[in-house]
Write an enzyme that holds these catalytic residues in place. Structure first.
Site, PDB file in Angstrom:
ATOM      1  N   TYR A  75       4.626   5.188  11.280  1.00 57.92           N
ATOM      2  CA  TYR A  75       4.887   3.772  11.577  1.00 57.92           C
ATOM      3  C   TYR A  75       5.742   3.057  10.535  1.00 57.92           C
ATOM      4  CZ  TYR A  75       0.656   3.395   8.639  1.00 57.92           C
ATOM      5  OH  TYR A  75      -0.266   3.515   7.637  1.00 57.92           O
TER       6      TYR A  75
ATOM      7  N   ARG B 195       0.871  -1.168   0.000  1.00 59.68           N
ATOM      8  CA  ARG B 195       0.000   0.000   0.000  1.00 59.68           C
ATOM      9  C   ARG B 195       0.911   1.221   0.000  1.00 59.68           C
ATOM     10  NH1 ARG B 195      -1.849   0.735   5.399  1.00 59.68           N
ATOM     11  NH2 ARG B 195      -0.517   2.552   5.323  1.00 59.68           N
TER      12      ARG B 195
ATOM     13  N   HIS C  45      -3.234   4.439   4.590  1.00 59.26           N
ATOM     14  CA  HIS C  45      -4.338   3.489   4.735  1.00 59.26           C
ATOM     15  C   HIS C  45      -5.624   4.110   4.198  1.00 59.26           C
ATOM     16  CE1 HIS C  45      -7.152   0.642   6.384  1.00 59.26           C
ATOM     17  NE2 HIS C  45      -7.752   1.618   7.012  1.00 59.26           N
TER      18      HIS C  45
HETATM   19  C1  LIG Z   1     -14.128  -5.661  12.325  1.00 61.19           C
HETATM   20  C2  LIG Z   1     -13.332  -4.425  12.090  1.00 61.19           C
HETATM   21  N1  LIG Z   1     -12.379  -4.051  12.981  1.00 61.19           N
HETATM   22  C3  LIG Z   1     -11.680  -2.914  12.777  1.00 61.19           C
HETATM   23  C4  LIG Z   1     -11.904  -2.123  11.694  1.00 61.19           C
HETATM   24  C5  LIG Z   1     -11.117  -0.821  11.493  1.00 61.19           C
HETATM   25  N2  LIG Z   1     -10.176  -1.003  10.367  1.00 61.19           N
HETATM   26  C6  LIG Z   1     -10.488  -0.611   9.124  1.00 61.19           C
HETATM   27  S1  LIG Z   1      -9.355  -1.047   8.001  1.00 61.19           S
HETATM   28  C7  LIG Z   1      -8.360  -1.756   9.174  1.00 61.19           C
HETATM   29  C8  LIG Z   1      -7.106  -2.448   8.747  1.00 61.19           C
HETATM   30  C9  LIG Z   1      -7.358  -3.481   7.709  1.00 61.19           C
HETATM   31  O1  LIG Z   1      -6.174  -4.054   7.238  1.00 61.19           O
HETATM   32  P1  LIG Z   1      -6.164  -5.139   6.092  1.00 61.19           P
HETATM   33  O2  LIG Z   1      -7.164  -6.185   6.327  1.00 61.19           O
HETATM   34  O3  LIG Z   1      -4.750  -5.575   5.928  1.00 61.19           O
HETATM   35  O4  LIG Z   1      -6.631  -4.354   4.771  1.00 61.19           O
HETATM   36  P2  LIG Z   1      -6.026  -3.051   4.093  1.00 61.19           P
HETATM   37  O5  LIG Z   1      -6.733  -1.868   4.685  1.00 61.19           O
HETATM   38  O6  LIG Z   1      -4.571  -3.037   4.322  1.00 61.19           O
HETATM   39  O7  LIG Z   1      -6.379  -3.154   2.652  1.00 61.19           O
HETATM   40  C10 LIG Z   1      -8.943  -1.620  10.440  1.00 61.19           C
HETATM   41  C11 LIG Z   1      -8.334  -2.091  11.680  1.00 61.19           C
HETATM   42  C12 LIG Z   1     -12.906  -2.550  10.788  1.00 61.19           C
HETATM   43  N3  LIG Z   1     -13.213  -1.839   9.678  1.00 61.19           N
HETATM   44  N4  LIG Z   1     -13.587  -3.698  10.997  1.00 61.19           N
END
Ligand SMILES: Cc1ncc(C[n+]2csc(CCOP(=O)(O)OP(=O)(O)O)c2C)c(N)n1
Lengths: 379, 342
Positions: free
Chosen positions: A286, A273, A277
């Site tokens: 980070y 990425r 985010h």
């Molecule tokens: C159940 C849940 N917990 C926390 C969040 C908050 N949150 C949104 S995106 C994220 C990180 C997701 O990381 P990843 O699965 O690696 O996907 P990426 O965003 O890197 O594409 C978090 C913690 C959420 N949307 N849903």
């Protein structure tokens, strides 16, 4: 920081980071898939990636200008998304998380729908039951929840006998996208259990972009994630997610395996990425500039562009793609700015499929209240 | 929809009389069978619901009759059951999920509240979510932890869900079929302590409208409102009160979301006194909602404050204390006395 997968030789890669065609040992068995691609297909892959990145930049700008509430950039992940989406067939159903903008576009979703969602004028953005949207389901923000929906959907495909008939033109597969952080969610794990149990015609497509907001993938797993999937009984593969040819080849092959009745498949596409985010994030807190640079050097669009040039694509092609992408992005921008706020009564619609006494009463009350206020709510 | 129900009822009538007496567990079984026979898209999903017929035998015989791809013994994961049911519904099926016991719905709570309840709304009506979640609920069975609870409030609080609880065999037979026909998700609370209570089921006459509450005993001095298992307790209380010359009206809520308030309000306007009885803990409960609504809409009819008779606001205690925790007829009558003395 080195990724857990860096030094392994299980990775399927067709193009080296410098754009030379140099299939890895693991790529050998996927090479025949590439034979099915024409020059036009190659150019389409490139166009898809450039359009997605240009829209991504435009959407980020729109957010900065207060026109969107939020934007999750796809910058850096274009090859993983384009290769896998172009590998799908029209009859397939796709369950995204919330960052699969390239996949949405390829399946036929109007980018305005994605902008509308992130502008905050709708909770959906497009109608996945309308064939024009290519069976691309709505974005899901609860991490991993969509993985179970995909598995259930694919169970239904099996129950209806719509896969494994031997005809790839009609056999249906389901593909679900999620991130490395989401692999720790129970729902993703349960979906693999159900998928294995019911031998669903399904591909799990993990974009391991190294970070779940600020948490590195090493916190989610100490073993390569595709190997974890193998423990669930899924046929799993690791691919260089910044190589659109490799992403296409493994996705095509494993989608065909799934639709042909060989059970659920798992693809880990290793990517990065490059952006934040979301527009609310500050990645400098980070991760290091060195790490970022090392991945920018592996940029999927530059890599594929170099190869295309070596294949003889003329300068004019690249100029045309850039111009087309700018047109699409500025058209989306113009239409985004024209989006009006939803009528306030709309929040009362479709909570249930018919009138619900409490909601009817509250909608009527709000109307009366607004009428009673001088000038109404618009003031 | 009534057409098909009646059509199938007519076929039934040739083999058996329209009115039969059966325990609720058999009525539910018959209702599920009828729904499955009527629509091939109806699937049952859950833990041990196949050859075993479920731990309470509600699905007994259905696996043999309809096969393993209509009656699914799923992997043991509640979020997985609900989440895949959602995907199946997106693919045109009408899944009916059995949660083995009330206290085990929570691993599936996320899928129910953040997904199932909201998907029709998120799709601006383009997608229906005909998923039923059956939950055997409530105490009085002397069971271990997590097997005696009444978690209906969590679901009633969630927009987009319909929440039902039958109290009789006849309602169980009809309401489960209507829940399955509903285009919206339904959480269906089955009073497990009444599973073996017999009642008449009339397969020829459709029951009351789905989301209607109903006066099940006429009275004039005070109104008791209850749902599910507590309806029987309320009727017992009314019987005891009658011996002492007190006339209690009993309203069976039947539907917890939405609540059909008209019969409730009409009863309160008549009696002037209201006691809400429920097994669930009272704080922020269905009883609280009824008390608030009655205070808003029938304030001048009330002769006394609305009283709640509920489980205490503690974790459901060890089985040997369940009779101290759960309201019984005497606790309802104590509240009636307080109301009448006010
Ligand atoms: C159940 C849940 N917990 C926390 C969040 C908050 N949150 C949104 S995106 C994220 C990180 C997701 O990381 P990843 O699965 O690696 O996907 P990426 O965003 O890197 O594409 C978090 C913690 C959420 N949307 N849903």
């Amino acid at each position: 920081m080195a990724s857990v997968n860096d030094t392994q030789n299980f990775t399927v890669r067709m193009l080296a980071a410098d754009g030379t065609f140099a299939p890895s040992p693991a790529a050998e068995k996927y090479l025949p898939v590439l034979d099915g691609l024409t020059d036009d297909d190659h150019q389409q892959f490139y166009r898809d990636m450039v359009v997605t990145r240009t829209l991504d930049v435009e959407a980020t700008n729109l957010q900065r200008q207060g026109q969107l509430a939020l934007w999750p950039p796809s910058h850096g992940q274009e090859a993983a998304q384009v290769g896998s989406a172009r590998a799908s067939r029209p009859q397939d159903t796709i369950f995204p998380s919330y960052r699969e903008h390239a996949v949405a576009l390829i399946r036929g979703v109007d980018p305005l729908g994605i902008l509308a969602l992130y502008r905050g004028v709708t909770l959906g953005g497009w109608d996945p039951t309308d064939p024009a949207n290519g069976n691309f389901r709505l974005y899901t923000l609860v991490l991993g929840a969509q993985a179970l929906h995909a598995t259930g959907y694919a169970m239904g495909t099996t129950f209806r006998g719509e896969a494994a008939t031997g005809d790839p033109q009609t056999d249906k597969a389901t593909m679900v996208y999620f991130g490395d952080g989401s692999t720790s969610e129970g729902d993703v794990n349960e979906s693999m259990i159900f998928a294995a149990s019911y031998q669903t015609p399904q591909v799990f497509f993990l974009q391991n972009n190294q970070w779940a907001i600020s948490v590195p993938v090493e916190r989610q797993s100490r073993t390569p994630l595709f190997q974890r999937a193998a423990g669930f009984g899924l046929d799993s593969v690791h691919v260089d997610g910044n190589d659109v040819l490799a992403s296409y080849a493994v996705s095509r092959q494993h989608l065909e395996n799934a639709r042909g009745g060989h059970g659920p498949q798992f693809i880990e596409a290793e990517t990065y990425r490059v952006g934040a985010h979301t527009t609310s994030d500050d990645p400098t807190k980070y991760r290091t500039a060195d790490e970022l640079d090392s991945w920018v050097a592996r940029d999927p669009i530059a890599r594929f562009g170099t190869w295309l040039r070596a294949q003889g694509a003329p300068d004019s092609f690249f100029g045309e793609v850039d111009a087309e992408a700018k047109d699409i992005a500025s058209d989306a921008r113009r239409r985004c700015l024209e989006l009006t706020n939803p009528d306030r009564d709309q929040m009362f619609d479709f909570v249930y499929s018919d009138d619900h006494p409490l909601i009817v009463e509250q909608a009527e009350w709000l109307d009366a209240y607004e009428e009673s206020m001088e000038g109404g709510a618009e003031q | 929809m009534t057409d098909t129900l009646q059509g199938q009822t007519e076929a039934h009538e040739q083999t058996q009389p329209a009115v039969t007496t059966m325990p609720m567990v058999k009525a539910l079984n018959a209702g599920l069978r009828a729904a499955m026979a009527d629509d091939d898209n109806v699937l049952l999903m859950g833990e041990d619901i196949g050859p075993l017929g479920g731990v309470f035998r509600v699905t007994e015989g259905l696996h043999a009759e309809f096969g393993g791809s209509r009656v699914l013994d799923t992997p043991l994961a509640e979020s997985g059951i609900i989440g895949t049911a959602i995907g199946l519904a997106m693919n045109g099926f009408r899944p009916v999920c059995e949660i083995q016991f009330d206290g085990f719905v929570f691993p599936g709570f996320n899928q129910i509240t953040t997904q199932l309840a909201k998907l029709t709304n998120k799709h601006t009506g383009a997608l229906q979510m005909p998923v039923v979640i059956r939950i055997p609920y409530g105490g009085h069975i002397g069971a271990v932890e997590h097997h005696q609870e009444s978690p209906e409030t969590y679901f009633a609080h969630t927009p987009g869900l319909r929440v039902l609880s039958p109290s009789t065999s006849n309602d169980a037979y009809w309401m489960i079929q209507e829940a399955i026909r509903s285009p919206d998700p339904v959480v269906f609370f089955e009073p497990k302590s009444r599973y073996w209570q017999k009642g008449e089921v009339d397969t020829s006459a459709h029951g009351a409208p789905l989301h209607s509450s109903r006066v099940v005993r006429q009275g004039s001095d005070a109104t008791i409102i209850a749902h599910g298992a507590m309806v029987t307790t309320a009727l017992q209380a009314a019987e005891l009160a009658a011996d002492e010359g007190i006339s209690l009206e009993v309203v069976d809520l039947r539907s917890i979301s939405p609540i059909d308030f008209e019969p409730v309000l009409a009863s309160v306007r008549k009696t002037g006194r209201l006691i809400v009885a429920q097994e669930a803990s009272g704080f922020v409960s269905v009883g609280s909602e009824i008390a608030a609504t009655v205070a808003e809409r029938a304030f001048y009819s009330l002769e006394a404050p609305v009283l709640r008779v509920s489980g205490f606001d503690v974790p459901f205690p060890a089985a040997r204390l369940e009779n101290d925790f759960l309201p019984d007829a005497d606790r309802i009558l104590e509240a009636v006395d307080r109301s009448l003395a006010y």
